[in-house]
Design an enzyme around this catalytic site. Structure first.
Site, PDB file in Angstrom:
ATOM      1  N   ASP A 106      -4.153 -10.163  -1.306  1.00 52.19           N
ATOM      2  CA  ASP A 106      -5.613 -10.223  -1.257  1.00 52.19           C
ATOM      3  C   ASP A 106      -6.188 -10.002  -2.655  1.00 52.19           C
ATOM      4  OD1 ASP A 106      -5.357 -10.498   1.462  1.00 52.19           O
ATOM      5  OD2 ASP A 106      -5.683  -8.364   1.885  1.00 52.19           O
TER       6      ASP A 106
HETATM    7  N1  URA Z   1      -1.455  -6.941   3.615  1.00 53.18           N
HETATM    8  C1  URA Z   1      -2.782  -6.984   3.339  1.00 53.18           C
HETATM    9  O1  URA Z   1      -3.604  -6.597   4.150  1.00 53.18           O
HETATM   10  N2  URA Z   1      -3.153  -7.449   2.152  1.00 53.18           N
HETATM   11  C2  URA Z   1      -2.297  -7.875   1.190  1.00 53.18           C
HETATM   12  O2  URA Z   1      -2.719  -8.267   0.106  1.00 53.18           O
HETATM   13  C3  URA Z   1      -0.912  -7.822   1.503  1.00 53.18           C
HETATM   14  C4  URA Z   1      -0.517  -7.355   2.725  1.00 53.18           C
END
Ligand code: URA
Length: 242
Positions: A106
Site C-alpha cells: 500500500d
Molecule cells: N497488507 C496490507 O494491508 N497492506 C500492505 O501493504 C501489505 C499487506
C-alpha cells in the site's frame, strides 16, 4: 561489434559452443536469409539476422533484481500520471525497460519491495501455491491477543475472502498499541489491515521486513535500491521448510 557465429549462437542459448558448430556445419543456420556453413563466419549481433529453423535468434538481456526500501507516499506501480512510483526510485544506472514491482505494498506501507523485469520469477514468488512467506511488522492501535494469534494460524474470514493460515506473533507493547510480526503466504488486497480490522484494530504502521528467507538490508536507507546477489535471490525464493 562482430563476433563468431558459433559464439553468438551459444549466447542465444540454443546450443553449446560445440553444438552450435555442428548446427553451422550441418547447414541449419542462416545469416540474413543465406545458409552459412563456414565456422569462421563473423556476425554483427545487432545488425545481422540469424535464424534457425526459420526462427530469428536473439540474445536475451540478463534479467535484473533489485531490493528497494520503500518509503511512504510512493505507489507500487511502474508508472502513474500523478504520483511517484517505486520504479521512479530506481536510479538511472540501474533503470531499464520493463521494470515492475513483484507484489504491491500500500502507499502508506514501507519496506522491502522487489523490483525486476523477470515476469516468470515474480509470478513464482507471488503465487500462493509456492508458499513463499512475506514477513511484516505492524503497529496496531490496541492489544494483540493470543486468541488473535490462534485465529490467524487457522485463517481469517475478511469479507468475501478467507485467508490462508498466517502467522501472528506479538513483538512489543507501546503507548500507541502493540507491534506484531505477521507472516503471509499470499497478498490479498489490504490483507493485513483487513485481518486486524476483524478485531476492530487499525494498523498505524506497516513495514515489510522480509521476503522468503531474505531480510530487508538494514543498511539500505528508505527510498534507496540496490541489486540483489544470486545468493540473495535464491533466499527470496526459498521457504522455511527448506
Ligand atoms: N497488507 C496490507 O494491508 N497492506 C500492505 O501493504 C501489505 C499487506
Amino acid at each position: 561489434m562482430q563476433e563468431r557465429l558459433q559464439k553468438f549462437l551459444a549466447r542465444t542459448g540454443i546450443a553449446s559452443r560445440r553444438g552450435a558448430e555442428k548446427l553451422i556445419t550441418d547447414g541449419k543456420i542462416r545469416v540474413n536469409g543465406v545458409v552459412v556453413t563456414e565456422l569462421g563466419t563473423k556476425v554483427d549481433p545487432v545488425k545481422d539476422k540469424v535464424s534457425y529453423n526459420g526462427k530469428m535468434l536473439k540474445v536475451e538481456a540478463k534479467k535484473v533484481y533489485y531490493m528497494l526500501n520503500k518509503p511512504k507516499g510512493v505507489v507500487s506501480a511502474s508508472e502513474d500520471k500523478n504520483q511517484p512510483t517505486v520504479v521512479d526510485l530506481v536510479p538511472q544506472n540501474l533503470w531499464r525497460k520493463g521494470l515492475f514491482p513483484a507484489g504491491r505494498l500500500d502507499k502508506d506501507t514501507t519496506g522491502f519491495v522487489l523490483i525486476t523485469d523477470d515476469g516468470e520469477f515474480a509470478h513464482d514468488i507471488l503465487s500462493p501455491k509456492k508458499h513463499i512467506p512475506k514477513t511484516y511488522h505492524a503497529l496496531v492501535d490496541g492489544a494483540i491477543t493470543e486468541r488473535m494469534e490462534a485465529d490467524f494460524a487457522k485463517g481469517v474470514r475478511i469479507g468475501e475472502d478467507f485467508t490462508l493460515p498466517a502467522s501472528l506473533k506479538k513483538l512489543s507493547s507501546t503507548p500507541q498499541g502493540d507491534w506484531g510480526e505477521v507472516i503471509l503466504k499470499e497478498g490479498l488486497y489490504h490483507q493485513i489491515k483487513r485481518m486486524f480490522g476483524v478485531y476492530g484494530l487499525k494498523v498505524l504502521e506497516l513495514k515489510r521486513v522480509q521476503m522468503g528467507k531474505l531480510p530487508l538490508d538494514p543498511q539500505l536507507p528508505e527510498g534507496k535500491c540496490r541489486e540483489l546477489s544470486e545468493e540473495e535471490l535464491r533466499l527470496v525464493a526459498s521457504r522455511e521448510e527448506e
